[in-house]
Design an enzyme around this catalytic site. Structure first.
Site, PDB file in Angstrom:
ATOM      1  N   ASP A 305       0.853  -1.190   0.000  1.00 59.25           N
ATOM      2  CA  ASP A 305       0.000   0.000   0.000  1.00 59.25           C
ATOM      3  C   ASP A 305       0.894   1.247   0.000  1.00 59.25           C
ATOM      4  O   ASP A 305       2.108   1.172   0.164  1.00 59.25           O
ATOM      5  CB  ASP A 305      -0.991  -0.036   1.175  1.00 59.25           C
ATOM      6  CG  ASP A 305      -2.225   0.823   0.902  1.00 59.25           C
ATOM      7  OD1 ASP A 305      -2.199   1.666  -0.016  1.00 59.25           O
ATOM      8  OD2 ASP A 305      -3.250   0.657   1.613  1.00 59.25           O
ATOM      9  N   GLU A 512     -10.753   6.805   4.147  1.00 60.91           N
ATOM     10  CA  GLU A 512      -9.733   6.204   5.014  1.00 60.91           C
ATOM     11  C   GLU A 512      -9.821   6.747   6.448  1.00 60.91           C
ATOM     12  O   GLU A 512     -10.895   7.083   6.930  1.00 60.91           O
ATOM     13  CB  GLU A 512      -8.347   6.372   4.386  1.00 60.91           C
ATOM     14  CG  GLU A 512      -8.290   5.740   2.975  1.00 60.91           C
ATOM     15  CD  GLU A 512      -6.883   5.686   2.384  1.00 60.91           C
ATOM     16  OE1 GLU A 512      -5.918   5.440   3.117  1.00 60.91           O
ATOM     17  OE2 GLU A 512      -6.759   5.866   1.161  1.00 60.91           O
TER      18      GLU A 512
END
Ligand code: BGC
Ligand code: BGC
Length: 637
Positions: A305, A512
């Site tokens: 990521d 997020e």
């Protein structure tokens, strides 16, 4: 020619010089097997070329010449990163431009461009925006999800992008998490079913077939299971935190979606920012190499990521060594790629990362590139541009919206509404705002309020749905003071009462950990808005646009009907279709709906079925328009 002109010409994107002559090595022959092509190509590659394949740089950080010079294997658009003019054609031209640089390298290995198309091709203006996964979880419809995967792939391929960082197959256990809406459900079996359906849709019958896009189930593993307050990122609460369960629970709750996605043909998986039992996933060789590549037999590649390897302990050298040796194959650097390349090169030269690990990583990446057909078709085809935001895709999105709505209360059969209801008041900014109905990961990373991309708002849908006799009046703030009666009487405040008031409450967009919350209470201003419209309407319908359940316990008795609409995306008519009875309410809750903050996190193994300790609405709850709502409990607090 003037010197100034020459300077400008050489600074601008060069006309590609003729690519080097290759002869016809085996790997360029599409009639050979993928394994033979991979072996042939790998044998020709230098260490620098291999490390380039393992490097992914974000669009805003890459110096285009470095693609050729450093053999960069992949570019991504982070959320909202795109061409200066956001049109589908400009996206295709941008991606092709990067690809041209890769095709000028010695071996002409195409790069693979990736981004997050998590509810349609959501960075592109004019693309069809589908409901976020939470809404698709409510539909319980794998066939629909598969078709959405197909449509998303068609829009992506139109812009030259063959790689999607989706589906999210997290199994969120705490709805205070800012990524709850990216997950289909808190229920493992449902996530497993819908995640695999999306992979099948996105990739099509086979990788490399028409409009085939590489799927990326993410984020491996346990990203929805982090403990509240355990985040290692300042300002975040759950996101990028620590999942503190034993191995049996880890496997039972979070592994099945990956098993199913791999069986469905997934060839890339993204690793989670989060930790398991205190160790960041990016360093967990036991799970990445042991469990995923070994036990599950995953033959694709693992992508890290965003800058996640830099969350590991130690310096760049230590981080690179730990993550590559743990099993990461392609690193989403994403910005400081020169430092990354230098560190990995040195690590290999010193023997800290074995050459066989590099070869294994590159082999996995090349296999996917060959299977996708990138060597044969590296560039976009302008004939496909009409796919973006097509009428057929918008129809599909509208159907998805209809199926995603969950009816949570419906006293005296308030819904569906009659199309000839004489006077309808509509209130709330969310009623007329594409940005609010789409949420995060729409045009920008965090999403934005406003009509940021073409679509139909809920209000527009309502206006289209009603018959000519009905009058629809919109006032975002819900005062309706300027309304006059049909008889022409100017109303003083409170004098005109609507037959029906529709209030659309909306969470502001987020993505997020920015969306992690301590309390799910609705803002007082939202409750006051509903109260104002309550006072001016005979029946009150409240629609909530949100990425997760929000607390409505104390206000609900004042509302006649309540609908969870999640984050439906660009096709607001889908909401109106159901409100006015053109389609039935069929959605079921994909997450348990809490009564209070104090109930969180739920202990799912020991949830009381009734009484004040029970959730407000259980998992799977959802009325049909004909059902009577159960009586509300009067609970203390
Ligand atoms: C997210 C990923 C995403 C990546 C690239 C990260 O912050 O966690 O889900 O794929 O950014 O945008
Ligand atoms: C990017 C996102 C990424 C995030 C991570 C943003 O700048 O646009 O794609 O997920 O950073 O922090």
């Amino acid at each position: 020619m003037a010197t100034a002109t020459m300077t400008v010409a050489s600074a601008a994107a060069p006309t590609p010089t003729a690519p080097p002559t290759l002869g016809s090595p085996l790997y360029t022959d599409p009639s050979q097997s993928v394994e033979a092509r991979v072996n042939d190509l790998l044998a020709r590659m230098t260490l620098a070329e291999k490390i380039g394949q393992m490097t992914q740089v974000d669009r805003d950080s890459i110096a285009p010449d470095d693609i050729t010079r450093l053999f960069i294997g992949s570019i991504l658009s982070g959320g909202g990163e795109g061409p200066g003019t956001n049109t589908p054609a400009a996206w295709a031209a941008m991606v092709d431009g990067f690809q041209q640089r890769a095709l000028q390298t010695r071996l002409r290995i195409p790069l693979i461009y990736g981004l997050d198309a998590v509810h349609g091709h959501n960075n592109v203006k004019g693309a069809t925006i589908f409901p976020h996964n939470i809404g698709l979880g409510a539909t319980r419809d794998p066939d629909l999800v598969q078709r959405i995967g197909r449509a998303t792939a068609e829009e992506m391929i139109a812009t030259g992008i063959p790689w999607d960082f989706a589906p999210v197959v997290a199994v969120p256990q705490d709805v205070r998490w800012g990524r709850t809406y990216e997950g289909y459900s808190e229920n493992t079996a449902l996530v497993t079913q819908l995640g695999a359906a999306f992979v099948r849709g996105l990739q099509g019958p086979a990788l490399g077939g028409p409009f085939s896009v590489l799927a990326t189930p993410k984020h491996f593993i346990g990203d929805g299971g982090t403990t509240f307050g355990s985040s290692t990122t300042p300002g975040y609460l759950l996101d990028q935190g620590d999942t503190r369960v034993d191995e049996t629970a880890l496997r039972a709750l979070y592994l099945p979606p990956y098993r199913a996605a791999v069986a469905a043909g997934a060839q890339s998986i993204m690793v989670s920012f989060s930790s398991w039992q205190g160790t960041k996933m990016h360093a967990r060789k036991d799970l990445l190499t042991g469990l995923l590549k070994g036990e599950l037999g995953f033959s694709g590649f693992l992508v890290s990521d965003w800058a996640a390897i830099n969350q590991l302990p130690g310096d760049e050298h230590a981080q690179v060594v730990a993550s590559i040796n743990a099993g990461i194959d392609l690193v989403m650097v994403p910005s400081d790629y020169k430092t990354f390349i230098a560190a990995l090169t040195q690590a290999v030269q010193q023997g800290d990362v074995p050459q066989v690990r590099i070869d294994d990583a590159v082999r996995r990446i090349l296999r996917a590139k060959f299977e996708l057909g990138l060597f044969e078709h590296p560039l976009s085809d302008p004939a496909n541009l009409a796919q973006v935001g097509s009428a057929a895709h918008r129809q599909l999105a509208r159907q998805a919206v209809r199926e995603s709505l969950v009816l949570l209360k419906n006293d005296q059969a308030t819904l569906p509404l009659a199309k000839d209801t004489p006077l309808i008041f509509v209130a709330g900014q969310g009623a007329d705002d594409i940005g609010l109905q789409s949420g995060g990961w729409t045009i920008t990373w965090q999403g934005q309020v406003g009509n940021i991309t073409p679509g139909t708002t809920i209000l527009q849908g309502i206006k289209q749905a009603v018959s000519p006799q009905a009058r629809v009046v919109y006032d975002a703030l819900g005062t309706f003071d300027a309304v006059t009666t049909t008889a022409g009487v100017t109303a003083t405040s409170g004098a005109v009462t609507a037959d029906v008031g529709i209030v659309v409450l909306a969470e502001p967009p987020y993505a997020e950990g920015v969306g992690d919350l301590t309390s799910l209470a609705l803002p007082a201003s939202d409750l006051a808005l509903a109260d104002r419209v309550r006072a001016r309407s005979r029946k009150l319908v409240v629609i909530l646009l949100s990425g997760r359940p929000r607390l409505v316990t104390s206000a609900l008795p004042k509302w006649d009907a309540f609908v969870a609409a999640w984050l439906p995306g660009t096709e607001g008519e889908g909401v109106a279709d159901v409100l006015f009875g053109d389609a039935p309410f069929s959605g079921k809750l994909p997450y348990t709906w809490p009564r209070s903050d104090g109930q969180l996190p739920f202990d799912f193994a020991h949830l009381p079925a009734g009484g004040c300790a029970a959730p407000l609405f259980p998992f799977g709850y959802g009325l049909s328009a004909g059902d009577a709502s159960p009586a509300q409990l009067d609970c203390p607090g």
